[in-house]
Design an enzyme around this catalytic site. Structure first.
Site, PDB file in Angstrom:
ATOM      1  N   CYS A   1       0.867  -1.177   0.000  1.00 23.83           N
ATOM      2  CA  CYS A   1       0.000   0.000   0.000  1.00 23.83           C
ATOM      3  C   CYS A   1       0.900   1.223   0.000  1.00 23.83           C
ATOM      4  CB  CYS A   1      -0.904  -0.023   1.235  1.00 23.83           C
ATOM      5  SG  CYS A   1      -1.820   1.510   1.440  1.00 23.83           S
TER       6      CYS A   1
ATOM      7  N   GLU B   1     -11.301  15.273  26.819  1.00 24.48           N
ATOM      8  CA  GLU B   1     -11.337  14.142  25.879  1.00 24.48           C
ATOM      9  C   GLU B   1     -12.284  13.073  26.433  1.00 24.48           C
ATOM     10  OE1 GLU B   1      -9.939  12.899  22.877  1.00 24.48           O
ATOM     11  OE2 GLU B   1     -10.858  11.005  23.469  1.00 24.48           O
TER      12      GLU B   1
ATOM     13  N   ASP C   1     -10.948  20.384  18.121  1.00 30.11           N
ATOM     14  CA  ASP C   1     -10.514  19.457  17.057  1.00 30.11           C
ATOM     15  C   ASP C   1     -11.472  18.264  17.061  1.00 30.11           C
ATOM     16  OD1 ASP C   1      -9.186  17.914  15.241  1.00 30.11           O
ATOM     17  OD2 ASP C   1      -7.331  17.719  16.383  1.00 30.11           O
TER      18      ASP C   1
ATOM     19  N   CYS D   1     -11.794  18.011  10.299  1.00 30.47           N
ATOM     20  CA  CYS D   1     -11.536  17.019   9.256  1.00 30.47           C
ATOM     21  C   CYS D   1     -12.757  16.885   8.339  1.00 30.47           C
ATOM     22  CB  CYS D   1     -11.155  15.673   9.865  1.00 30.47           C
ATOM     23  SG  CYS D   1     -12.366  15.059  11.027  1.00 30.47           S
TER      24      CYS D   1
HETATM   25  N1  SAH Z   1      -6.491  16.931  18.979  1.00 33.32           N
HETATM   26  C1  SAH Z   1      -6.137  15.537  19.004  1.00 33.32           C
HETATM   27  C2  SAH Z   1      -7.304  14.583  18.759  1.00 33.32           C
HETATM   28  C3  SAH Z   1      -8.253  14.919  17.638  1.00 33.32           C
HETATM   29  S1  SAH Z   1      -9.337  13.629  17.127  1.00 33.32           S
HETATM   30  C4  SAH Z   1      -4.995  15.262  18.046  1.00 33.32           C
HETATM   31  O1  SAH Z   1      -4.594  16.136  17.281  1.00 33.32           O
HETATM   32  O2  SAH Z   1      -4.460  14.151  18.095  1.00 33.32           O
HETATM   33  C5  SAH Z   1     -10.772  13.901  18.046  1.00 33.32           C
HETATM   34  C6  SAH Z   1     -10.726  13.376  19.460  1.00 33.32           C
HETATM   35  O3  SAH Z   1     -11.958  13.704  20.068  1.00 33.32           O
HETATM   36  C7  SAH Z   1     -10.567  11.861  19.600  1.00 33.32           C
HETATM   37  O4  SAH Z   1      -9.545  11.600  20.513  1.00 33.32           O
HETATM   38  C8  SAH Z   1     -11.932  11.396  20.147  1.00 33.32           C
HETATM   39  O5  SAH Z   1     -11.796  10.312  21.049  1.00 33.32           O
HETATM   40  C9  SAH Z   1     -12.416  12.633  20.873  1.00 33.32           C
HETATM   41  N2  SAH Z   1     -13.860  12.836  20.988  1.00 33.32           N
HETATM   42  C10 SAH Z   1     -14.837  12.459  20.134  1.00 33.32           C
HETATM   43  N3  SAH Z   1     -16.023  12.979  20.529  1.00 33.32           N
HETATM   44  C11 SAH Z   1     -15.782  13.699  21.656  1.00 33.32           C
HETATM   45  C12 SAH Z   1     -16.604  14.495  22.521  1.00 33.32           C
HETATM   46  N4  SAH Z   1     -17.889  14.658  22.280  1.00 33.32           N
HETATM   47  N5  SAH Z   1     -16.001  15.098  23.560  1.00 33.32           N
HETATM   48  C13 SAH Z   1     -14.676  14.967  23.804  1.00 33.32           C
HETATM   49  N6  SAH Z   1     -13.862  14.228  23.025  1.00 33.32           N
HETATM   50  C14 SAH Z   1     -14.405  13.613  21.954  1.00 33.32           C
END
Ligand code: SAH
Length: 461
Positions: free
Chosen positions: A167, A341, A389, A416
């Site tokens: 891949c 988180e 994020d 994203c």
């Molecule tokens: N900022 C981090 C993670 C981004 S991904 C980085 O750059 O690595 C999004 C994250 O949000 C994931 O870890 C997921 O577990 C978490 N997540 C998803 N829904 C959520 C919510 N409602 N409240 C808090 N965290 C959440």
């Protein structure tokens, strides 16, 4: 509102037509217009003149099968990967990389305009110098094809497994892990999962490789606890793979598309990987999120830091913080950082990561951002700078309301999904915020996914 008169579609099923492709849709399919009627042609790219067969006609659009490319677009290239036509992993390998980047910029601009009502300039996408072999994580389904063990990817829009041994967007070590697991399963006869019947054992191989140390964490997702011939499996993996950090079994006995289950068992070594970003070390557990493109993650975080414009005294909120990467990276330039988180394993990692890097001005809360942020706000803990994020579905309005009440001077939105980004920006711009800068970063070359960082500031009242 004016009603558009019902028009008969200008095409019929079975017809062969000539089309000029204008753009790509979100799935990477070519889009053309016939007398104002939308036509989708998978495999065609903007600038192509094609002949296509109409295979279905709906009220507002038709779908076609590409018959021939009569005049190729100047941006069309031969897809480097031999599996491109069948594998569902990449959608854009037939477009040259610069055209992919301008396409992604257009996707963000259009989403912000159409769904967010925002007329903002989107900066050129930050691309990769070498956009291949960038993924640090492979999640590969395993299945049987008659007597043969297959491991690879789901074919486009299906659950048929395409056997893939190379891949081109994966770290080569992850390819090697999949290859070794496939061979060991063949040799040992350990039962392989059958998705239709929900029988068998080994469902997925998840391989994560550190770009800084080169070590790999191997996770075998199983539909049950007991693995027959476990010793043989572990010995084979250890003797045939270099630099294995650990081998973990993840148990997922549920039906459905979610890959990882709730339970991890360490079979050998240690149950986490270590990766370095911007001079900080991070522990990553099997069930914690970590950005899949290590090289571009540094570019993304650098942009977040630039937009945060920290002076050293600020309280920074990192909402949806994963293993705490953004919070810890910004902690060196802020008074205090607060991460939130929802996944417990990731919060554990975040706390460990603060210790590992001797960072003392960071705290992490477990829970949904939309629950925790309003609680913090009610306790008068306010953010001078906030970073969000979220996953693809974007932020809950409750969270946006809490942020609005906190009145941060800067809000940085890492997204994203341009569609939910546009929706959330529309809400924020209706509540004393203004969008200053929009910077897409190409985290997923050759796919239609786009990552965007947005600087939002408060409007002075
Ligand atoms: N900022 C981090 C993670 C981004 S991904 C980085 O750059 O690595 C999004 C994250 O949000 C994931 O870890 C997921 O577990 C978490 N997540 C998803 N829904 C959520 C919510 N409602 N409240 C808090 N965290 C959440």
């Amino acid at each position: 509102m004016m009603k558009t008169p019902k028009q008969k579609p200008p095409l019929s099923r079975g017809e062969k037509i000539q089309l000029g492709i204008e753009r790509l849709n979100h799935d990477g399919e070519g889009v053309a217009r016939v007398n104002g009627f939308t036509v989708f042609v998978p495999g065609a790219v903007p600038g192509d003149s094609v002949t296509a067969n109409v295979i279905s006609v709906q009220r507002t659009y038709a779908r076609c099968l590409l018959d021939s490319v009569d005049k190729p677009s100047p941006s069309r290239i031969k897809p480097p990967c031999e599996h491109f036509d069948s594998c569902g992993g990449c959608q854009l390998q037939h477009l040259d990389y610069q055209a992919q980047l301008s396409l992604k910029r257009d996707m963000v601009e259009q989403a912000l305009r159409r769904l967010g009502g925002l007329d903002v300039v989107v900066r050129p996408v930050i691309g990769m110098t070498d956009p291949w072999r960038y993924r640090n994580k492979a999640q590969v389904p395993v299945g049987m094809d008659g007597p043969t063990v297959k491991a690879g990817f789901f074919a486009r829009r299906s659950h048929r497994i395409v056997n893939v041994d190379c891949c081109l967007i994966q770290h080569p070590t992850n390819d090697r892990v999949v290859d070794v697991v496939r061979s060991v399963l063949k040799e040992t006869g350990i039962p392989v999962y059958n998705e239709q019947e929900h029988t068998g054992l080994i469902r997925h191989v998840v391989a994560r490789t550190s770009f800084s140390s080169g070590e790999t964490l191997v996770v075998l997702v199983t539909n049950g606890h007991q693995i027959p011939g476990l010793d043989k499996l572990i010995n084979a993996l250890r003797s045939r793979l270099d630099n294995v950090a650990g081998i973990v079994q993840n148990i997922n006995t549920r039906k459905g598309n979610v890959i990882l289950g709730p339970e991890d068992v360490t079979l050998w070594g240690r149950p986490f990987l270590t990766e370095n970003l911007h001079g900080l070390s991070f522990h990553i557990s099997p069930r914690s999120f970590f950005q899949v493109n290590t090289v571009q993650t540094e570019a993304l975080y650098k942009k977040v830091k630039e937009y945060a414009a920290l002076t050293g005294n600020e309280t920074v909120f990192d909402l949806y913080c994963g293993i705490g990467t953004i919070a810890l990276y910004l902690s060196r330039h802020a008074g205090r950082v607060v991460g939130v988180e929802s996944v417990a394993a990731a919060v554990d990692d975040a706390r460990k990561n603060a210790k590992l890097n001797k960072i003392e001005n960071a705290e992490f809360h477990i829970g949904l951002a939309e629950d925790v942020a309003p609680q913090l706000q009610r306790k008068w803990l306010s953010a001078s700078v906030a970073v969000v994020d979220p996953p693809r579905k974007g932020c809950e309005q409750r969270l946006l309301d809490a942020i609005i009440k906190m009145e941060p001077s800067r809000l940085i939105y890492v997204s994203c999904n341009p569609a939910t980004l546009a929706r959330d920006l529309k809400y924020l711009t209706g509540h004393s915020f203004t969008v200053r800068e929009v910077q897409p970063v190409d985290m997923f070359p050759h796919t239609t996914h786009v990552e965007t960082v947005v600087l939002i500031t408060r409007v002075k009242e």
